[in-house]
Design an enzyme around this catalytic site. Sequence first.
Site, PDB file in Angstrom:
ATOM      1  N   TRP A  78      -6.040 -14.000  12.322  1.00  0.00           N
ATOM      2  CA  TRP A  78      -6.220 -12.547  12.431  1.00  0.00           C
ATOM      3  C   TRP A  78      -7.653 -12.136  12.749  1.00  0.00           C
ATOM      4  O   TRP A  78      -7.878 -11.086  13.328  1.00  0.00           O
ATOM      5  CB  TRP A  78      -5.758 -11.864  11.139  1.00  0.00           C
TER       6      TRP A  78
ATOM      7  N   TYR B  59      -3.577  -5.313  15.702  1.00  0.00           N
ATOM      8  CA  TYR B  59      -3.630  -4.530  14.465  1.00  0.00           C
ATOM      9  C   TYR B  59      -3.220  -3.091  14.770  1.00  0.00           C
ATOM     10  O   TYR B  59      -4.026  -2.275  15.210  1.00  0.00           O
ATOM     11  CB  TYR B  59      -5.017  -4.628  13.824  1.00  0.00           C
ATOM     12  N   PHE B  60      -1.958  -2.813  14.488  1.00  0.00           N
ATOM     13  CA  PHE B  60      -1.396  -1.518  14.858  1.00  0.00           C
ATOM     14  C   PHE B  60      -1.729  -0.418  13.850  1.00  0.00           C
ATOM     15  O   PHE B  60      -1.269   0.713  14.003  1.00  0.00           O
ATOM     16  CB  PHE B  60       0.120  -1.631  15.031  1.00  0.00           C
ATOM     17  N   ASP B  61      -2.530  -0.739  12.826  1.00  0.00           N
ATOM     18  CA  ASP B  61      -3.047   0.329  11.967  1.00  0.00           C
ATOM     19  C   ASP B  61      -4.316   0.935  12.552  1.00  0.00           C
ATOM     20  O   ASP B  61      -4.836   1.913  12.022  1.00  0.00           O
ATOM     21  CB  ASP B  61      -3.300  -0.173  10.544  1.00  0.00           C
TER      22      ASP B  61
ATOM     23  N   ASP C 163      -6.200 -14.688   2.219  1.00  0.00           N
ATOM     24  CA  ASP C 163      -7.317 -13.989   2.859  1.00  0.00           C
ATOM     25  C   ASP C 163      -8.139 -13.224   1.833  1.00  0.00           C
ATOM     26  O   ASP C 163      -7.662 -12.892   0.748  1.00  0.00           O
ATOM     27  CB  ASP C 163      -6.794 -13.012   3.915  1.00  0.00           C
ATOM     28  N   GLU C 164      -9.365 -12.938   2.191  1.00  0.00           N
ATOM     29  CA  GLU C 164     -10.227 -12.000   1.472  1.00  0.00           C
ATOM     30  C   GLU C 164     -10.186 -12.218  -0.043  1.00  0.00           C
ATOM     31  O   GLU C 164      -9.920 -11.303  -0.820  1.00  0.00           O
ATOM     32  CB  GLU C 164      -9.821 -10.562   1.825  1.00  0.00           C
TER      33      GLU C 164
ATOM     34  N   TRP D 226      -0.633  -2.614   8.550  1.00  0.00           N
ATOM     35  CA  TRP D 226      -1.154  -2.390   7.204  1.00  0.00           C
ATOM     36  C   TRP D 226      -1.061  -0.896   6.925  1.00  0.00           C
ATOM     37  O   TRP D 226      -1.369  -0.073   7.783  1.00  0.00           O
ATOM     38  CB  TRP D 226      -2.592  -2.886   7.107  1.00  0.00           C
TER      39      TRP D 226
ATOM     40  N   ARG E 156       0.841  -1.204   0.000  1.00  0.00           N
ATOM     41  CA  ARG E 156       0.000   0.000   0.000  1.00  0.00           C
ATOM     42  C   ARG E 156       0.875   1.253   0.000  1.00  0.00           C
ATOM     43  O   ARG E 156       0.601   2.212  -0.707  1.00  0.00           O
ATOM     44  CB  ARG E 156      -0.926  -0.013   1.212  1.00  0.00           C
TER      45      ARG E 156
END
Length: 753
Positions: free
Chosen positions: A393, A418-420, A326-327, A468, A162
């Site tokens: 996750w 999740y550090f975002d 994932d996803e 992320w 990203r």
Amino acid sequence: MRFLLSLLIVSAVFALKAQNMILPQPKFITVDTTHYVNFGKALFTYNDAATHRLIESLNTNSHGLEVHRFRNSPSSGIRINANLFLHPKYDKKELDYDNYTLDIQAEAIHIYYTNEASAYMAFQSLLQLLKTNAQKDILLPLTHINDYPDFEWRGLHLDCSRHFFSTQEIKRFLNTMAYYKFNKFHWHLTDDQGWRIELKKYPELTSVGAYRDSTKIGHFNEFEKGYEKQRYGGYYTQKQVQEIVAYAAKLHIEVIPEIEMPGHARAALAAFPELGCSQEQLPVASTWGIFNEVFCSKKQSLNFLKDVIEEVAPLFPSNYFHIGGDEAPSIQREHCKHCQKTIKKHHLHNEHEVQGYILKEMNAHLKKHNKTLIGWDEIIESGLPDNCAVMSWRGMQGGKQAAEQKHPVVMSPTTYCYFDYYQSDNPNEPLAIGGYLPLEKVYQFTPIPQDLDTQYHAYILGGQANLWTEYIADFDHLMYMTYPRALALAEKVWNKNAPSYEDFLHKVLFYQLPYLDTQNINYSKAIADANFVLSSDSMGTVAVHVENQNPLLPTITNFRNISTSSKTDFQLHLPEHKVQDTIYLSSFAEGMEDRKKEITLYLSQSTGCKIDSLTPPHPKFNNGGSFTLVNGVYGRRPWNGSDWLGFSGDTITVIFDLLEQRELTQLELSCLKAEGSWIYLPEHISVFGANDKNAFEEVESRAIHKEISEIPLANNYRYIKLVIAPKDKIPQGNEGAGQNPWTFIDEIIITWN
């Protein structure tokens, strides 16, 4: 000036907490801070071929403390006395594999170790004890430490798709990881928004797939802000990848690559559209989220993925190879003749199992390279390949399920790792994806689920935090989101029985944040934020307690429209003649005006109302419980998880007790609409009233079309029941199509004459 450097630390407190200065906390430690030994300008150890590589490792990130190897020569007439002794192969059966002992004595330092990694960890503990005098001499306290980690996987993840980070920035990231004894770097190299690793066989992956023509401005949900029309991207050459891997190895950090498959493939499919199910030519994605484009199951696509593994796997000595998994929506497989052929040929039950087929093919290929496939927990749903590992996750249940099937598991749940997510509810926080994960919440993490039978505990390898980077565009912001939360994680993945949060906070404030200052790391100062703790013991009132996690900084609180002499505790009342009132508060720790927090309280007749019943919110979005609905504070937009109660697909029932029969006039319901985050307005609300809780009658029913709904009432009731029906499924063509949407509700206000 950085705020912690200005703090005066009294020596009595310093001595009291001396045993707790090292992070993560050693298993056994004694420190005599009344006696520091001066070891001169450098450490000297004997020139031993067996320790040559180790000494090079110790000097890689030694913060100016050099270790010199020497051999005394009688002919030179110069004799050097060693002051560092390394004792390899310190091997006792009762010791764990990564065990080390650090003895700092008056004459010399002794490190006993079972392997080079444990010797390196001993040296990191030594560095945390280090002080220098005006002459730059090395000063160390008399110390004895025996230590080892409880978990073998102590990781941080970095998404370089990203947003792209240079090799020098990644090395700085690794340096800080090593100081806190993290040993796994999960390198996310491909996604919809960019392919970041050079492949000789497929140069189009980087000439096309590494660059997007624009990037979303603002939050994903802020559609009106549009895009920054500027080409963005970059990639790592294979030589640069090898450089990073070699550098990490000197820090005893293992690098695990992630190549996303079969979903999150837009960047690769921009270069090779024929490998997807639709074969549609689309650009590299310039916004965030989940896309329908996936790798097809046909032979051409599988051969491509195997070719990728052929080139990437040899670059990484790690035994693990992360394939994402994932996803990955299955909607395009429904109309793909190749995937339908795969379903028929391999007797699969549905399109979703095509992913399992693809991953089993990749698993077999990875085995040829002596690699273990690891993937996100969605790979459980499509059938786990043999001998693979799972990274959990979406909570810890997937990891628990995999461990019970005897698969290795790394826990990385959004709730703790999740550090975002936002780390403070301060309105001045930089833009984040959403959620709410403060330091104290991270410290509640434990990798082993409480309900996992002890016979499966050995399958839990450890834990990892994920960064992320949709909203993390540069290195300073990256470190801001990582620290000090990574310190909490470091403690919890080293020790099953970690120190108390109070002791942890002490070592962070007194020792670790000053260290981060010396390294010019832009860490978050949310730890200095004043927090408003709200409560109520009667309707129309709110008690406000202002607390601060940092005991060294006094709190200053101001009210705009009331006067009070207290600095930390206030009782607010709705005036008798008013139906509603608005009060403005602001608070900050002394010297930290830039961290000022403001709150607006909307006192109403029903503020603090007793709630007899509430459908349980999802644990991830249940900050404050039912009181959140009547605490006088509206949830913020853009949202973070601290202000809202979140429900996943449940019909929500709430029952209010107004204590006596009231002549009702209006009900107001506040909901959140953030469809890019799968948060949708409810479909419908029904309002019921009663004076006997066993005899409710419906008084109003309507669809919900906006975030704040005002519903007129003209009835006399004591009890009010709301039944809020969620949207059934996310519509096709939208982010998360076909999934259950979230419903977020907050302030509910009831008024009467």
